[in-house]
Write an enzyme that holds these catalytic residues in place. Structure first.
Site, PDB file in Angstrom:
ATOM      1  N   LYS A 127      -0.505  -6.514   0.202  1.00  0.00           N
ATOM      2  CA  LYS A 127      -1.248  -5.176   0.681  1.00  0.00           C
ATOM      3  C   LYS A 127      -2.368  -5.055  -0.535  1.00  0.00           C
ATOM      4  O   LYS A 127      -3.365  -4.656  -0.379  1.00  0.00           O
ATOM      5  CB  LYS A 127      -0.439  -4.215   0.822  1.00  0.00           C
ATOM      6  CG  LYS A 127      -0.941  -2.748   1.260  1.00  0.00           C
ATOM      7  CD  LYS A 127      -1.055  -1.758  -0.206  1.00  0.00           C
ATOM      8  CE  LYS A 127      -1.870  -0.352   0.147  1.00  0.00           C
ATOM      9  NZ  LYS A 127      -1.820   0.542  -1.066  1.00  0.00           N
ATOM     10  N   ASP A 145      -0.974  -0.045   4.778  1.00  0.00           N
ATOM     11  CA  ASP A 145       0.328   0.814   3.963  1.00  0.00           C
ATOM     12  C   ASP A 145       1.032   1.411   5.133  1.00  0.00           C
ATOM     13  O   ASP A 145       0.577   1.788   6.450  1.00  0.00           O
ATOM     14  CB  ASP A 145      -0.343   1.655   2.875  1.00  0.00           C
ATOM     15  CG  ASP A 145      -1.295   2.911   3.270  1.00  0.00           C
ATOM     16  OD1 ASP A 145      -1.538   3.012   4.728  1.00  0.00           O
ATOM     17  OD2 ASP A 145      -1.942   3.491   2.642  1.00  0.00           O
TER      18      ASP A 145
END
Length: 223
Positions: A127, A145
């Site tokens: 991420k 997220d």
């Protein structure tokens, strides 16, 4: 039955993209930074911490050291002292110190414009690498997220097994050229209209428009 009630998953995605583009045509990056390195550090600090909190901490940190050469010389204890409000400070401070040393020793003090090299850095997962690759270097990426994961479930765009599956599902539904802006647009919409507590899948405009017959809260599976 209205046209929106007849929409397929792709139809919902197209409507959502159009609505978000209307609401947030030029979404800014919420983490304050000046280059790829300061963005990398800010994203690393944002793990299990709000962007707002990170933005209150990074000025002092970057005043001390805003490049890997200087940061590599700062004692880990000093870094930890400054970033403590962000949480997980022992792990994050060590990661910041070590990755700064790696950037100096292996990458001429520059953040690598490379997926594999980024993800090999301590404290940098997929991420974080996705945010840096998209926002610092302009490569198409769709950082997911927990907030984007939650909204994608509420909007029926993914089955919600995990963030990896959600990323794949969103990439299939949205054109590649929209990814970099879209992940920011979803974040901003979630904060303002479809937060964890402020909407349960039956309150905000996108939820009620895409699922007008939904009567019960949408159960969201955590990643």
């Amino acid at each position: 039955m209205t046209e929106l009630q007849k929409l397929s998953k792709q139809g919902r995605a197209d409507y959502i993209r159009e609505k978000l583009q209307e609401l947030y045509p030029n979404p800014p990056i919420p983490l304050e930074h000046k280059d790829a390195y300061t963005l990398l550090i800010a994203v690393l600090l944002s793990a299990q911490c709000t962007d707002a909190r990170v933005n209150t901490v990074t000025p002092a940190l970057f005043k001390l050291a805003d490049n890997p050469y200087d940061m590599a010389k700062v004692p880990v204890e000093k870094i930890q002292e400054i970033i403590r409000p962000c949480g997980l400070s022992p792990q994050k401070s060590k990661a910041i110190s070590v990755l700064s040393q790696i950037l100096v020793n292996e990458h001429d003090g520059k953040v690598p414009d490379d997926w594999d090299a980024l993800e090999r850095l301590p404290g940098v997962g997929h991420k974080t690498a996705s945010v840096v690759m998209s926002q610092a270097f302009g490569h198409p990426a769709f950082p997911v997220d927990t907030h984007i994961h939650r909204l994608a479930q509420r909007w029926g765009l993914t089955n919600g097994k995990n963030v990896t599956q959600t990323e794949k599902d969103l990439k299939r539904l949205f054109p590649k050229e929209s990814w970099n802006a879209l992940h920011l647009q979803i974040i901003y919409y979630g904060r303002e209209h479809c937060s964890a507590r402020g909407c349960d899948g039956t309150v905000c405009g996108i939820c009620t428009t895409t699922y007008p017959n939904r009567k019960k809260p949408k159960i969201v599976l955590k990643p």
